[in-house]
Design a protein around this motif. Structure first.
Motif, short mmCIF file in Angstrom:
data_model
loop_
_atom_site.label_atom_id
_atom_site.label_comp_id
_atom_site.label_asym_id
_atom_site.label_seq_id
_atom_site.Cartn_x
_atom_site.Cartn_y
_atom_site.Cartn_z
N PRO A 12 0.77 -1.24 0.00
CA PRO A 12 0.00 0.00 0.00
C PRO A 12 0.80 1.29 0.00
CG PRO A 12 0.03 -0.94 2.19
CD PRO A 12 0.75 -1.91 1.29
N ILE A 13 2.10 1.21 -0.14
CA ILE A 13 2.90 2.44 -0.21
C ILE A 13 3.34 2.66 -1.66
CG2 ILE A 13 4.98 3.63 0.55
CD1 ILE A 13 4.77 2.07 3.18
N ILE A 14 2.99 3.84 -2.18
CA ILE A 14 3.32 4.22 -3.55
C ILE A 14 4.40 5.28 -3.51
CG2 ILE A 14 2.45 5.29 -5.66
CD1 ILE A 14 -0.37 4.22 -4.77
N ALA A 15 5.48 5.04 -4.21
CA ALA A 15 6.55 6.04 -4.31
C ALA A 15 6.17 7.05 -5.38
CB ALA A 15 7.88 5.37 -4.65
N ALA A 16 6.05 8.30 -4.98
CA ALA A 16 5.79 9.39 -5.92
C ALA A 16 7.11 10.11 -6.13
CB ALA A 16 4.72 10.33 -5.37
N VAL A 17 7.53 10.25 -7.38
CA VAL A 17 8.85 10.82 -7.64
C VAL A 17 8.73 12.11 -8.44
CG1 VAL A 17 10.02 8.61 -7.46
CG2 VAL A 17 9.23 9.36 -9.69
N LYS A 18 9.55 13.08 -8.04
CA LYS A 18 9.49 14.39 -8.69
C LYS A 18 10.82 14.82 -9.29
CE LYS A 18 9.88 16.48 -4.16
NZ LYS A 18 9.32 17.37 -3.18
N ASP A 19 11.83 13.90 -9.26
CA ASP A 19 13.11 14.20 -9.89
C ASP A 19 13.89 12.90 -10.07
OD1 ASP A 19 14.34 13.58 -7.35
OD2 ASP A 19 14.17 15.67 -6.75
N ASP A 20 15.02 12.99 -10.78
CA ASP A 20 15.82 11.80 -11.08
C ASP A 20 16.35 11.12 -9.82
OD1 ASP A 20 15.47 11.99 -13.84
OD2 ASP A 20 17.29 13.19 -14.13
N GLY A 21 16.75 11.90 -8.83
CA GLY A 21 17.25 11.32 -7.58
C GLY A 21 16.18 10.50 -6.88
N PHE A 35 4.47 6.67 -8.96
CA PHE A 35 3.78 7.81 -9.56
C PHE A 35 4.86 8.74 -10.09
CE2 PHE A 35 -0.48 8.01 -6.97
CZ PHE A 35 -0.87 6.80 -7.51
N LEU A 36 4.89 8.93 -11.39
CA LEU A 36 5.86 9.80 -12.05
C LEU A 36 5.29 11.21 -12.12
CD1 LEU A 36 8.62 9.88 -13.52
CD2 LEU A 36 7.37 9.44 -15.63
N LEU A 37 5.89 12.14 -11.36
CA LEU A 37 5.37 13.50 -11.22
C LEU A 37 6.24 14.53 -11.92
CD1 LEU A 37 4.49 13.44 -7.39
CD2 LEU A 37 3.11 12.63 -9.31
N TYR A 38 7.08 14.10 -12.83
CA TYR A 38 7.95 15.05 -13.53
C TYR A 38 8.29 14.50 -14.91
CZ TYR A 38 12.18 12.21 -12.92
OH TYR A 38 13.13 11.22 -12.99
N GLY A 39 8.90 15.37 -15.70
CA GLY A 39 9.34 14.97 -17.03
C GLY A 39 8.74 15.88 -18.09
N ASN A 40 9.05 15.56 -19.31
CA ASN A 40 8.53 16.32 -20.45
C ASN A 40 8.29 15.35 -21.60
OD1 ASN A 40 11.02 16.12 -22.08
ND2 ASN A 40 11.87 17.52 -20.55
N VAL A 41 7.76 15.85 -22.69
CA VAL A 41 7.43 14.96 -23.81
C VAL A 41 8.66 14.25 -24.37
CG1 VAL A 41 5.30 16.11 -24.49
CG2 VAL A 41 7.45 16.86 -25.48
N CYS A 42 9.82 14.84 -24.20
CA CYS A 42 11.05 14.21 -24.71
C CYS A 42 11.59 13.14 -23.76
CB CYS A 42 12.12 15.27 -24.95
SG CYS A 42 11.67 16.46 -26.23
N SER A 43 11.35 13.27 -22.45
CA SER A 43 11.94 12.36 -21.47
C SER A 43 10.98 11.33 -20.90
CB SER A 43 12.55 13.16 -20.31
OG SER A 43 11.53 13.81 -19.56
N VAL A 44 9.69 11.53 -21.04
CA VAL A 44 8.73 10.67 -20.35
C VAL A 44 8.85 9.20 -20.77
CG1 VAL A 44 6.76 11.08 -21.92
CG2 VAL A 44 6.35 10.49 -19.53
N GLY A 45 9.10 8.94 -22.02
CA GLY A 45 9.24 7.55 -22.48
C GLY A 45 10.39 6.83 -21.81
N ALA A 46 11.54 7.49 -21.73
CA ALA A 46 12.71 6.88 -21.09
C ALA A 46 12.49 6.71 -19.59
CB ALA A 46 13.95 7.73 -21.35
#
Length: 187
Positions: A12-21, A35-46
């Motif tokens: 029940p614990i979800i890691a929400a990330v807002k940067d590469d670290g 939960f991916l909380l950052y990125g852009n159209v160029c980086s989201v796929g990777a």
């Protein structure tokens, strides 16, 4: 694919990330969902590929990805150009589009006042999403009230600072908690 409810029950614990670290640390945890909380159209796929290669579910907060609009086409872009498992959004139309395209969908609500709570209750009755995330998570009485009437899994997010916050949310009916606080990812 294993259901979202089953995964939340197991972990029940979800890691929400807002940067590469944060992403690097989350990949090393037992958290099954990120939960991916950052990125852009160029980086989201990777970024999604990194999450998927670690065997975790990648849920993209579509509203926070730079360069994506708040229209259905943004969901189509994610679905066609990444291996994301699902999306998170504050916009009901985006959640609906994700479900229509076969993606998991989490509807995010900021419960700031009684009007927001009333709007939440109307939306929850429609059962469009796979789960609903409510913020802030540090409202045990409200979590209990919501989970008594809502049949969708409730994820409590925001302001989680320690194990006590997690336990209070879970004891009051939340199916899971999401947090960017790396100290609680391994509790």
């Amino acid at each position: 694919m294993e259901s979202l409810s089953a995964i939340l029950t197991e972990n029940p614990i979800i890691a929400a990330v807002k940067d590469d670290g944060g992403l690097e640390k989350a990949l090393l945890t037992d958290c099954r969902i990120i939960f991916l909380l950052y990125g852009n159209v160029c980086s989201v796929g990777a970024l999604v590929d990194r999450i998927k290669s670690s065997g975790k579910l990648a849920m993209v907060h579509i509203d926070l990805i730079d360069g994506l609009s708040s229209k259905d086409i943004a969901v189509s872009f994610l679905h066609q150009n990444t291996s994301a498992d699902g999306v998170i959004s504050i916009k009901p139309a985006i959640v609906k589009a994700a479900k229509e395209q076969g993606l998991l969908a989490v509807q995010r609500f900021f419960l700031l006042d009684s009007l927001a709570l009333a709007n939440f209750q109307k939306y929850a009755e429609m059962k469009v999403a796979d789960a609903i995330e409510i913020l802030p998570a540090t409202m045990p009485k409200i979590i209990r009230k919501i989970t008594a009437t809502c049949r969708l899994p409730i994820i409590a997010g925001g302001l989680i600072s320690d194990k006590e916050d997690i336990l209070l949310a879970l004891q009051n009916g939340a199916a899971a908690v999401s947090s960017t606080n790396q100290d609680v990812w391994t509790l």
